[in-house]
Structure formats: C-alpha cells, structure tokens
Design an enzyme around this catalytic site. Structure first.
Site, PDB file in Angstrom:
ATOM      1  NE  ARG A  90      -3.716  -1.993   2.785  1.00 43.71           N
ATOM      2  CZ  ARG A  90      -3.572  -3.136   3.453  1.00 43.71           C
ATOM      3  NH1 ARG A  90      -2.409  -3.394   4.062  1.00 43.71           N
ATOM      4  NH2 ARG A  90      -4.555  -4.009   3.542  1.00 43.71           N
ATOM      5  CE  LYS A 132      -6.720  -0.156   4.246  1.00 40.03           C
ATOM      6  NZ  LYS A 132      -7.978  -0.374   3.498  1.00 40.03           N
ATOM      7  CG  HIS A 144      -5.562   0.865  -5.211  1.00 37.01           C
ATOM      8  ND1 HIS A 144      -5.459   0.011  -4.137  1.00 37.01           N
ATOM      9  CD2 HIS A 144      -6.631   0.439  -5.922  1.00 37.01           C
ATOM     10  CE1 HIS A 144      -6.440  -0.875  -4.190  1.00 37.01           C
ATOM     11  NE2 HIS A 144      -7.158  -0.639  -5.262  1.00 37.01           N
ATOM     12  NE  ARG A 149      -3.154  -3.145  -1.429  1.00 36.93           N
ATOM     13  CZ  ARG A 149      -2.803  -4.017  -0.501  1.00 36.93           C
ATOM     14  NH1 ARG A 149      -1.529  -4.344  -0.359  1.00 36.93           N
ATOM     15  NH2 ARG A 149      -3.698  -4.584   0.285  1.00 36.93           N
ATOM     16  CG  HIS A 157      -6.617  -8.090   1.574  1.00 36.63           C
ATOM     17  ND1 HIS A 157      -6.826  -8.448   0.257  1.00 36.63           N
ATOM     18  CD2 HIS A 157      -6.368  -6.757   1.563  1.00 36.63           C
ATOM     19  CE1 HIS A 157      -6.700  -7.369  -0.504  1.00 36.63           C
ATOM     20  NE2 HIS A 157      -6.425  -6.340   0.267  1.00 36.63           N
ATOM     21  CE1 TYR A 194      -6.372  -4.836  -5.040  1.00 38.72           C
ATOM     22  CE2 TYR A 194      -7.718  -5.831  -3.326  1.00 38.72           C
ATOM     23  CZ  TYR A 194      -6.951  -4.784  -3.785  1.00 38.72           C
ATOM     24  OH  TYR A 194      -6.768  -3.685  -3.002  1.00 38.72           O
TER      25      TYR A 194
END
Length: 309
Positions: free
Chosen positions: A156, A180, A249, A252, A275, A284
C-alpha cells in the site's frame, strides 16, 4: 395520491420543523446536508401519509423496512438510500433526545451495501513500459525503486512511505511493514525490486538527512509524503507514455491480479496483501469465466472423465 404533493399533517410536519431548526442552530450541519436530510425526510413522511400513518410514534422497524424497500423499487442508488436511512435515524434520535419517542425504529435497518467498483490493473506490457526507467538521477532511481517495490510486493502507499531502513533486510529479501490496524507483516521482495532498492540505498545518502530513518526521502531529505509519491508516479506514467493513469493502488492491484493469474493461490495472495478477510482479496480477481471453465475441466473428476469419453 402523490406523496410528494400531499400536505403533511401537523403531527408529522411539526416535529420535522423542530428537527430542521435543531440541525441548523445546534448541530451546525452544512446547508447541503440540511437540504439532503429535509428532502429525504419529507419524501418518507409523504409515503407514510399514503400508508395511513399520521404520527411518528406509529412508525416501527417494519414500516422503516417498507420505506427502504419503496426506495429500492423506485430505483434509488445505494448511496441515496443510505442517506435516507441515516436522516431517519438522526431524526428519531432527536425525538428520543426530546422525550417524544422511546426507541429508534430505524436503528436495526441498514441500506444494501454499495457495489465496490473493481480497481483497474495494468497489463504486463504496461508495467514493463512504466518501469523501463534507467536514469542516473538519484530521484529517478528512488522513483523506480518505489515503483518496483510497490509492484513487486503489492505494498500500500502508506506502507511504502512508512518503511524505515531498519525494517529492510536486503540479504534475506524481506521487509517488515505496518499495514491497516497497525498490523505488522513480513513481505518478500526479490529480483528487480531488490536490485533497485539496493541501487537507491547507494545514492540515498546524497539526499537524505543524516538522522532520517525513512527508506524513501524527498529531495528535501526527509520522509517522502503520500502526495509526493502519487504525483511522481502519475508523472512517470505520462513520461513513459503509458495510456493508463498510474497510481499507487493501481500498482498494488496489478501485483495482486498478476499473482493470482499465475499462481491461482488466493490464500497466499491474501497473506501478501495483508488482507484480514479473503473476501477483500477476491475483488482483485479478474479471472474470466472461460478461465474458470478451463480450470473446472482440468480439475473436476467428472469433467475429466467426460473429456476422455
């Protein structure tokens, strides 16, 4: 009877008027938000009149669900329906605050989830065209190292910017990144990504401040900003004549798409991307139906038997 032109009884209109004044004088919401709330609430109140209700205390969760269903049947977008329900929840909270209602019947009713648009990816030729940067300028070396790393490891933007030199192990080909939710993970990087990060480390000292811990720095010597990375990537996309707009992004997503196409290992890509839920990784995937049909024909025992016959 048209609910949009039917006058509201005072029992419905008076509490709304008090709510509008509350939004204006106490909540200090923008005029745009106030207008949205008023438009949505007036529309719902009109439908309640048509449905035979003349007091807000008569509204229960079943009525709220009917109002939401009516919006869906009328073709409302998910975002508009979410605003409608939000305005109704806020209005009922106001009535509870004023002691005019005991509970909020809209609390348990949610709008349908907004459709998440699939991110677009670069094809492999576009990636090669973008990364064909062989300039000696330290900033160009830095930019290629950033792009190689983001595409090579699926990082990211925030993860890339926050990397410190101490997080990096060139010999092991690993980077410790904070994703995250402040969750740490180790990410492998090799090949051209490792090669260009090594090249950047050789020239980094000519730009970076002596005590700066960041791996990637701006021309001012301190940690590079998110905006600077976004701007530089977009500029490189134009300079390299790539048709697509280049963003962090997109690199990625291209990493995820190309890894999935090559490996078919959704769990591994989930881990690499950091994730928490595999459902996030699934957006994705760009595998078309024919590809899935081919996998089925090759893998399913009954399909293979039929092919032999």
């Amino acid at each position: 009877m048209n609910p949009l032109t039917t006058p509201l009884p005072n029992s419905l209109q008076s509490p709304l008027n008090r709510f509008y004044e509350y939004l204006r004088s106490e909540k200090g919401l923008s005029l745009h938000t106030q207008r949205n709330y008023k438009q949505q609430l007036e529309a719902m109140a009109g439908h309640l009149v048509v449905m035979g209700l003349n007091d807000w205390s008569q509204v229960d969760a079943a009525w709220v669900r009917q109002l939401a269903s009516k919006g869906m049947r009328d073709g409302m977008k998910a975002s508009s329906l979410a605003t409608r329900l939000s305005s109704l929840r806020s209005f009922f909270d106001f009535l509870i605050l004023r002691g005019e209602l005991a509970a909020n019947p809209a609390k348990g009713v949610s709008a349908p989830r907004k459709k998440r648009p699939l991110p677009k990816n670069l094809d492999i030729d576009e990636v090669s065209q973008l990364l064909d940067v062989n300039e000696d300028d330290p900033l160009a070396i830095r930019d290629r190292a950033i792009m190689e790393l983001m595409y090579g490891s699926g990082l990211r933007l925030a993860e890339t910017v926050s990397i410190d030199i101490r997080h990096l192990s060139l010999s092991a080909g690993e980077i410790r990144v904070v994703g995250k939710g402040d969750k740490e993970r180790k990410v492998p990087f090799s090949g051209l990504a490792r090669e260009w990060v090594a090249k950047w480390l050789k020239v980094r000292g000519s730009i970076a401040d002596a005590q700066e811990p960041a791996l990637f720095v701006s021309k001012l010597g301190s940690r590079i900003s998110h905006r600077n990375v976004q701007k530089r990537l977009a500029e490189w996309g134009q300079k390299q004549s790539v048709a697509s707009h280049i963003s962090p992004h997109k690199l990625r997503h291209s990493f995820a798409t190309h890894m999935l196409e090559s490996s078919q290992n959704l769990r591994a890509v989930q881990e690499l991307l950091g994730h928490e839920n595999i459902s996030t990784t699934q957006i994705y995937t760009h595998l078309d139906f024919q590809h899935l049909a081919d996998v089925y024909d090759q893998a399913h025992p009954r399909a293979k038997k039929k092919a032999k016959e």
